[in-house]
Design a protein around this motif. Structure first.
Motif, PDB file in Angstrom:
ATOM      1  N   GLY A   6      35.623  48.329 -13.844  1.00 32.12           N
ATOM      2  CA  GLY A   6      35.526  49.017 -15.130  1.00 32.12           C
ATOM      3  C   GLY A   6      35.626  50.523 -14.951  1.00 32.12           C
ATOM      4  O   GLY A   6      36.332  51.213 -15.701  1.00 32.12           O
ATOM      5  N   ILE A   7      34.943  51.035 -13.939  1.00 32.90           N
ATOM      6  CA  ILE A   7      35.008  52.473 -13.664  1.00 32.90           C
ATOM      7  C   ILE A   7      36.430  52.884 -13.338  1.00 32.90           C
ATOM      8  O   ILE A   7      36.950  53.882 -13.844  1.00 32.90           O
ATOM      9  N   GLY A   8      37.093  52.054 -12.511  1.00 31.30           N
ATOM     10  CA  GLY A   8      38.467  52.369 -12.128  1.00 31.30           C
ATOM     11  C   GLY A   8      39.379  52.409 -13.340  1.00 31.30           C
ATOM     12  O   GLY A   8      40.194  53.328 -13.495  1.00 31.30           O
ATOM     13  N   VAL A   9      39.222  51.432 -14.227  1.00 31.32           N
ATOM     14  CA  VAL A   9      40.064  51.380 -15.436  1.00 31.32           C
ATOM     15  C   VAL A   9      39.849  52.640 -16.276  1.00 31.32           C
ATOM     16  O   VAL A   9      40.795  53.296 -16.724  1.00 31.32           O
ATOM     17  N   LEU A  10      38.583  52.998 -16.455  1.00 34.33           N
ATOM     18  CA  LEU A  10      38.285  54.175 -17.277  1.00 34.33           C
ATOM     19  C   LEU A  10      38.811  55.447 -16.631  1.00 34.33           C
ATOM     20  O   LEU A  10      39.333  56.340 -17.310  1.00 34.33           O
ATOM     21  N   VAL A  11      38.655  55.547 -15.308  1.00 37.62           N
ATOM     22  CA  VAL A  11      39.141  56.756 -14.625  1.00 37.62           C
ATOM     23  C   VAL A  11      40.650  56.855 -14.759  1.00 37.62           C
ATOM     24  O   VAL A  11      41.200  57.922 -15.054  1.00 37.62           O
ATOM     25  N   ALA A  12      41.335  55.708 -14.579  1.00 34.62           N
ATOM     26  CA  ALA A  12      42.795  55.740 -14.688  1.00 34.62           C
ATOM     27  C   ALA A  12      43.202  56.227 -16.079  1.00 34.62           C
ATOM     28  O   ALA A  12      44.028  57.136 -16.219  1.00 34.62           O
ATOM     29  N   VAL A  15      42.268  59.989 -16.489  1.00 31.70           N
ATOM     30  CA  VAL A  15      43.137  60.922 -15.758  1.00 31.70           C
ATOM     31  C   VAL A  15      44.494  61.004 -16.442  1.00 31.70           C
ATOM     32  O   VAL A  15      45.057  62.083 -16.616  1.00 31.70           O
ATOM     33  N   PHE A  16      45.002  59.854 -16.871  1.00 31.12           N
ATOM     34  CA  PHE A  16      46.302  59.883 -17.555  1.00 31.12           C
ATOM     35  C   PHE A  16      46.233  60.786 -18.789  1.00 31.12           C
ATOM     36  O   PHE A  16      47.109  61.615 -19.006  1.00 31.12           O
ATOM     37  N   LEU A  17      45.169  60.632 -19.552  1.00 28.23           N
ATOM     38  CA  LEU A  17      45.092  61.390 -20.803  1.00 28.23           C
ATOM     39  C   LEU A  17      44.867  62.890 -20.550  1.00 28.23           C
ATOM     40  O   LEU A  17      45.442  63.724 -21.250  1.00 28.23           O
ATOM     41  N   LEU A  32      36.686  59.336 -21.771  1.00 29.69           N
ATOM     42  CA  LEU A  32      36.789  58.162 -20.889  1.00 29.69           C
ATOM     43  C   LEU A  32      36.195  58.476 -19.519  1.00 29.69           C
ATOM     44  O   LEU A  32      35.481  57.652 -18.925  1.00 29.69           O
TER      45      LEU A  32
END
Lengths: 103, 958
Positions: A6-12, A15-17, A32
């Motif tokens: 979940g942390i990885g998904v949110l970080v991705a 960072v994209f945004l 996020l």
């Protein structure tokens, strides 16, 4: 494992945004990243004990760690404060929130 | 005790100096001079004890946790410098009263001069290394302001002087830290006597180099000498006091102070004697070619400081005695000469020897005084300078090494002294000799002359009665070498090698003076290909350029450019960590549950969607979804308070975002393929890295000790059972105070920002709805929420107060309660027909300020129990019922008000301007979201912006 994912998904997503042009998107990315950091705190407290840390409601050994929760509680509110500040900034432009096209 | 009183009195006088100046004008120097004299006598009071090798000490704990004390100590060496500082200071203060003109304000100079005197006195009295360093830096700072005070032309010299001396200050700091760590104490007298310097030669060498570096910068030794002549941009009293008599001697003082340890080391001797003599010769040569009398004196000071450094380097008791004596002699004659040059400058209007001539006829007294001081400078009996020069020669001849080296050094010293003699007479002759050009000049008034006269006469009297100084010099030898030595202070010591050297000096000096015309021509032709100042400036601008180069990547205004390096560095760190590998404990069982996977799946879908969407309104909705999912997860992880907070925050974020969005295009800016691809790649890497790191570093240990403490002690210690809230308002209330202060700053920031940049009413109109659609009219559409809002808001407010009160024992508390209340307010606000009118009375900044004040006040109550923010709690019998109460509830009220203040601030400011149309066309805030009222007259979008908006609306293809 799930928290790490979940942390990885949110970080991705975050960072994209934050690498986009518009300040609104950057702000949302920041939100996020804030979620990710908060979840990381809770993960650090240990997620095998999940009873609310309110005395008298559960066995002591089953209660979650209250300290990360206290950190996160204020962090949520601080993130909110910064979010609305950034949103005000975004809205203050002349009908646009592009950060790379200077007037 | 007398030491700290004198120091304190000086600081108080510094504070009073502007006051004196207000009432007395330039005459403020008189009371200050009297104060200096009185304080000088006070310092001299314990002299008999001090000279009997019983130093006066004072200690006052300053930072006891690291064993740093405000320790002062007056021994012979300190006494000499203290008397110089206060004595010369008194003369300078008296001199200032006539040097300064009428009219202009001089309060700052008087203040700074007195403050400098206090710093310098502290420096020579300090018996603690940290204290010594602080005073050392203070003298540099005072010097900076005193030079810079002389006007625009002095700005650059002031900067250079500060940077050079502060660079040395860093060296001193390094030495202080090393010594403090190695010796386990910062007490200077203890370190000097008890520290085992021989234990680690490499360490001792490093400390030595750092100390020598500090001393060389402060005392203007080659190659750092250039700042001193440069600093002559300051006014003459400042030059005379700081840059001749006292501050530049700080380096000499430091070297003498550490002499007991280093004097017999070869490196010390080589460095100090080599640099000192080179400085003495070069300084004298440069002095000889100056036409400006003040510049001549400045280079002369450099040269004399070189002599002193070389003497300390020799390190024999005789040499240190000579250094002490010459320090005194130099301070007297150099301060005199500066004051006299200042007089000449004021009276004749120039300091240039080529423009001054024959002043002796019109200013015979000034000429005589200059002659006396020049005698001391050149080393002619019976001046004090003669005796000290004799002692210098003796020290060189008795150099503790091969005999030929002693004679060689002696020869170099004679050479430098010959040059000194020559420039001393050049000064005298240049100003006073020759035919009188300015016949209408008169002597200055006696108050102007007296300070210089006192110092000049003292230089002669002390020369004749030099034996009175024996006790002091003996004590200084004892203080600087820890061994006794007889300085043999007599005006006429009988025939000796040094007398012959003195005679030779005079003869050669006279010859050189006679040949001044060809020598001058020769010297003027010799120019170094570079000057110290230009080298410094080149280094300085190179450093600035380097800083600019380093900082360039962060100088973009675009946030994404600022973010990228952070993300990349974190990625690199993670990569290094992975490659390195860290031994990990096994994972604890039961950290993952099956229902978590559902959350992860929804989260992943929502995050992917928010990254992909082009519609702003969709992004806001997705952000809300993500927030709700995270809140749900909080609840599943046993954090009901967090879940509650997160849910409420989501409501409010969406409310504010909607207001913001109403001013913005419906679509996001197109990103471009390259940007989208690159940021997606970086984002995926970052996500993967975060997953790996989170997986590696969490869920691998049992419950922490602090968790167990809070869980078991919370009710006992605070009276509350909701542990998270007791941490917030009881255990770690200071953290919370910091955080709510940030929130208050946000409230004020939003208010201030919006007020300074008028938010424009959205110029963009959205044609997303067909004309005549039933939801076109926002005012009508909001009627349901408006009606219910009126009914619900009192309930919501009451509920929020209930949450506030119960927070100590159940989910709730100030943050959550305020967010509930804020949600109610947001509902009212968004649905209201005229938000501006309604909210105008909401004092957002006032609420935040009051909240902060209440929180701090609650903390102050705790002081009654000995600690800021310590809560009181107890039970109260009220009407037969037991009421539990705690002062942390007051703190929570403060939190509540601040959060409400932030929300109100954001709502009100974001809504302002939007409501203007309501009066005309009945548009609500909701309009901004999706709807356009066609009958409202939109302000026509301006040219370029319209095109821009058009692009977005039509999909923004570029």
């Amino acid at each position: 494992m799930t928290l790490a994912l979940g942390i990885g998904v949110l970080v991705a997503g975050g960072v994209f945004l934050v690498l986009q042009r518009g300040l609104v998107r950057i702000t949302f990315g920041f939100v996020l990243l804030g979620h990710a950091a908060n979840l990381l705190f809770l993960a650090a407290g240990g997620t095998q004990r999940r009873e609310p840390p309110i005395e008298g409601t559960a066995a002591l050994g089953q209660m979650a760690d209250p300290l990360p929760q206290a950190f996160v509680l204020t962090a949520i509110v601080i993130t909110f404060g910064i979010t609305i500040y950034l949103l005000v900034l975004a809205a203050a432009g002349k009908g646009d929130d592009d950060t790379e096209r200077l007037p | 005790m007398v030491l700290v009183l004198v120091l304190g009195a000086l600081v108080v006088s510094a504070a009073a100096a502007p006051l004196f100046e207000r009432f007395l004008g330039r005459n403020a120097g008189w009371p200050l001079a009297v104060i200096f004299l009185v304080l000088g006598s006070a310092i001299a009071w314990p002299a008999p004890r001090v000279l009997a090798n019983q130093p006066v000490a004072f200690t006052w704990p300053w930072l006891p946790s690291i064993d740093v004390a405000f320790a002062l100590r007056l021994d012979g060496l300190s006494l000499l410098f203290a008397l110089l500082i206060l004595g010369v200071g008194a003369l300078i203060m008296a001199y200032c009263t006539r040097y300064f003109g009428h009219g202009a304000r001089h309060g700052t100079v008087y203040l700074l001069l007195t403050l400098f005197a206090a710093s310098m006195l502290g420096l020579v009295l300090a018996d603690d290394l940290v204290l010594l360093f602080v005073f050392w830096e203070l003298t540099s700072v005072c010097s900076f302001f005193l030079i810079g005070n002389a006007g625009l032309a002095a700005a650059q010299p002031a900067k250079r002087a500060l940077l050079v001396t502060a660079m040395g200050g860093l060296g001193l700091l390094g030495a202080v830290l090393l010594l403090a760590v190695a010796a386990g104490t910062t007490r200077l007298s203890v370190i000097l006597r008890e520290f085992d310097w021989a234990a680690d030669p490499a360490f001792t060498t490093v400390v030595l180099l750092l100390l020598v570096f500090a001393a060389f910068t402060k005392s203007a030794q080659i190659p750092f000498h250039f700042w001193l002549p440069d600093a002559m941009a300051a006014s003459t009293p400042v030059s005379a006091y700081l840059h001749a008599a006292t501050m530049v001697k700080a380096g000499i003082y430091l070297l003498m102070r550490f002499s007991p340890e280093f004097a017999e080391g070869a490196l010390w001797t080589a460095l100090l004697v080599g640099t000192g003599l080179a400085t003495a010769v070069v300084g004298a040569l440069l002095a000889l070619k100056q036409h400006d009398l003040k510049a001549l004196l400045a280079y002369s000071t450099v040269s004399q400081l070189g002599f002193l450094t070389a003497l300390v380097g020799i390190g024999t008791p005789e040499a240190l005695g000579a250094a002490a004596l010459h320090t005194l002699a130099h301070a007297l004659f150099k301060a005199t000469l500066f004051m006299l040059v200042g007089i000449i400058d004021r009276e004749a209007g120039s300091r240039d020897v080529r423009r001054l001539d024959g002043l002796w006829r019109v200013m015979p007294v000034t000429a005589t005084l200059t002659g006396l001081a020049a005698m001391s400078l050149a080393g002619i009996p019976p001046a004090l300078g003669f005796v000290s020069k004799e002692k210098i020669y003796a020290a060189f001849v008795d150099f503790p090494g091969p005999e030929w080296l002693g004679w060689l050094l002696g020869a170099v010293a004679v050479f430098a002294a010959v040059l000194t003699f020559a420039y001393g007479f050049r000064l005298l002759h240049g100003a006073f000799g020759g035919t009188t050009v300015q016949r209408r000049l008169v002597e200055p008034s006696w108050p102007f002359r007296t300070p210089a006269a006192v110092a000049a006469v003292l230089g002669i009297v002390l020369g004749i009665a030099v034996s009175t100084l024996s006790l002091l010099v003996e004590q200084i030898i004892l203080d600087t070498r820890f061994m006794s030595g007889d300085p043999h202070l007599e005006l006429w010591p009988g025939f000796s090698a040094e007398l012959a050297m003195s005679a030779l000096t005079v003869v050669l000096g006279l010859l050189l003076f006679r040949a001044r015309a060809p020598v001058d021509r020769w010297l003027q032709r010799r120019r170094l290909p570079f000057s110290g100042v230009s080298v410094f400036e080149r280094c300085y601008s190179a450093v600035i350029r380097f800083g600019g180069w380093v900082g360039a990547p962060t100088r973009s205004l675009a946030p994404s450019v600022q973010m990228l390096p952070i993300v990349l560095v974190l990625l690199a760190l993670a990569a290094v960590g992975l490659w390195w590998g860290v031994p990990l404990a096994p994972r604890a069982p039961g950290t993952t549950r099956i229902e978590d996977w559902l959350i992860v799946a929804v989260l992943a879908a929502a995050v992917a969607a928010i990254a992909a969407t082009r519609f702003r309104i969709a992004a806001v909705c997705l952000l809300g979804v993500i927030g709700f999912v995270v809140a749900m997860w909080f609840l599943m992880l046993g954090a009901p308070d967090l879940a509650l907070t997160q849910l409420l925050i989501e409501f409010l974020t969406v409310a504010v975002a909607v207001l913001a969005l109403s001013r913005l295009p419906a679509l996001f800016q197109p990103g471009g393929r390259l940007r989208t691809g690159a940021s997606a790649a970086i984002a995926l890497l970052a996500g993967a890295g975060a997953t790996v790191v989170a997986f590696a570093f969490t869920g691998r240990r049992g419950p922490s000790a602090v968790r167990d403490y809070y869980l078991s002690e919370s009710e006992e210690a605070t009276g509350g059972t909701n542990v998270v809230n007791t941490i917030l308002v009881d255990f770690r209330a200071l953290d919370t105070l910091g955080e709510i202060t940030v929130l208050a700053a946000v409230a004020i920031g939003v208010a201030a920002f919006v007020e300074s940049t008028p938010l424009l009413r959205s110029a963009l109109q959205r044609e997303l709805l067909p004309r005549g659609s039933p939801i076109e009219n926002a005012a009508d559409n909001a009627v349901v929420i408006r009606v219910f809002g009126r009914l619900l808001v009192p309930v919501i407010i009451a509920f929020s107060l209930y949450l506030l009160l119960r927070g100590h024992n159940a989910p709730g508390g100030g943050f959550i309660a305020a967010l509930v209340g804020g949600a109610g307010l947001a509902m009212v606000y968004i649905a209201s027909l005229a938000p501006d009118r309604r909210s105008a009375a909401w004092p957002s900044v006032g609420l935040a300020g009051a909240g902060l004040a209440i929180a701090v006040a609650a903390g102050l109550i705790g002081l009654a129990d000995g600690s800021f923010l310590r809560p009181f709690h107890g039970e109260l019998e009220l009407l037969g019922a037991t009421v539990k109460g705690t002062t942390s509830l007051i703190f929570d009220v403060g939190v509540y008000l601040i959060v409400i203040g932030v929300i109100v601030s954001a709502l009100r400011r974001m809504g302002s301007g939007l409501s203007g149309a309501l009066a005309h066309g009945g548009e609500g805030v909701l309009d901004g979201l999706v709807i356009r009222r066609s009958k409202a007259r939109p302000r026509a979008p301006e040219g370029g912006k319209a095109g821009h908006a058009e692009r977005y609306r039509n999909g923004g293809g570029e």
